[in-house]
Design an enzyme around this catalytic site. Structure first.
Site, mmCIF file in Angstrom:
data_model
loop_
_atom_site.group_PDB
_atom_site.id
_atom_site.type_symbol
_atom_site.label_atom_id
_atom_site.label_comp_id
_atom_site.label_asym_id
_atom_site.label_seq_id
_atom_site.Cartn_x
_atom_site.Cartn_y
_atom_site.Cartn_z
ATOM 1 N N SER A 197 0.864 -1.186 0.000
ATOM 2 C CA SER A 197 0.000 0.000 0.000
ATOM 3 C C SER A 197 0.895 1.227 0.000
ATOM 4 O O SER A 197 2.014 1.190 0.537
ATOM 5 C CB SER A 197 -0.861 0.022 1.267
ATOM 6 N N TYR A 236 -1.449 -1.004 10.422
ATOM 7 C CA TYR A 236 -1.685 -1.591 9.086
ATOM 8 C C TYR A 236 -0.572 -1.115 8.148
ATOM 9 O O TYR A 236 0.033 -1.919 7.422
ATOM 10 C CB TYR A 236 -3.065 -1.149 8.587
#
Ligand code: NAP
Length: 253
Positions: A145, A158
């Site tokens: 990401s 995360y």
């Protein structure tokens, strides 16, 4: 999609967490380019529906239920792939969880364990099962990401697990060379179920769009195109790299 080539004819590709969203988009793209694709996720119904959709587009598809944290189901995913197709050319490790918006110092141990388990550890364990079946010239892609580069406060831990995938890409690229290439895609914001907050609120959506240079959200097709490139022979001299696909959002030099 009309102009796509056939770079994966005769190839077999496994994509985890691939019954919707980015994973499904990747499976569809690889399939449209000629790959036999193996789709998987936790729910049989979702697996069946994804296989039907792919077959309706003329793609050879196998569906296997696989919660990536379940060792038996991971092994079954590899076994069923080998039984049906006899080899593995491409593995896309796409599953992730984001169970908490807590600050890192407030995050419960059970949540830390889940984030590490699903976002990092299971990718390694799946590759341990798959490695004996990978063909010469095979390719592994991790889905990280853009938040790997600067973990945002709202999804800090995360983001850190996604940072770990950048390191894992480098380490495994060394370990698996020259037989297998290992690369990574770092998506920006794509309005999927996982990121439903993006489209639930117009102000949030607009703010994210404005943080990109291209002034739009990403699409599953954008992520699939980048993944297909890295997995293909077009990227045959690229390994250990991460491709940021985030419309120019800040990432790294
Ligand atoms: P999504 O649209 O919500 O799709 C998630 C898929 O994963 C579904 O097919 C789901 O099916 C399956 N799944 C969920 N948990 C699973 C598990 N434990 N084991 C196996 N399958 C599981 O998600 P997405 O946005 O495409 O996200 C895919 C990847 O892109 C993730 O790694 C995410 O971190 C990354 N990413 C997304 C964005 C974004 O903006 N969307 C941005 C950066 C990175 P079942 O419910 O049937 O299991």
């Amino acid at each position: 999609m009309d102009k796509i080539g056939k770079r994966f004819e005769g190839k077999v590709a496994i994509v985890t967490a691939s019954t919707q969203g980015i994973g499904f988009g990747i499976a569809e793209r690889l399939g449209l380019e000629g790959a036999s694709v193996v789709v998987s996720s936790r729910k049989q119904k979702n697996v069946d529906e994804a296989v039907e959709k792919l077959k309706a587009r003329g793609i050879e598809a196998l569906g296997v239920v696989c919660h990536v944290s379940n060792a038996q189901q991971r092994k079954n995913l590899i076994d069923k792939t080998i039984q049906k197709f006899g080899k593995i050319d491409v593995i896309v490790s796409n599953a992730a969880a984001n169970p908490s918006v807590d600050a890192i110092l407030e995050t419960k141990e059970s949540v830390l364990d889940k984030l590490w388990d699903i976002n990092v550890k299971t990718s390694i364990l799946l590759l341990q099962d798959a490695a004996p079946h990978l063909k010469k010239g095979s390719s592994v892609i991790f889905i990280s990401s853009v938040s790997a580069y600067q973990p945002p406060a709202s999804m800090a831990m995360y983001g850190v697990t996604k940072t770990a995938l950048l390191g894992l890409t480098k380490a495994l690229a060394t370990e698996m060379a020259p037989y297998t290439r290992v690369n990574c895609v770092a998506p920006g914001f794509v309005p999927t179920k996982f990121a439903a907050y993006i489209t639930q609120n117009d102000a949030v959506r607009k703010d994210i769009e404005e943080r990109t240079m291209l002034n739009r959200l990403g699409t599953t097709e954008d992520m699939a195109a980048a993944t297909a490139f890295l997995a293909s022979e077009d990227a045959s001299y690229i390994t250990g790299e991460t491709l940021v696909v985030a419309g120019g959002m800040p990432s790294r030099l």
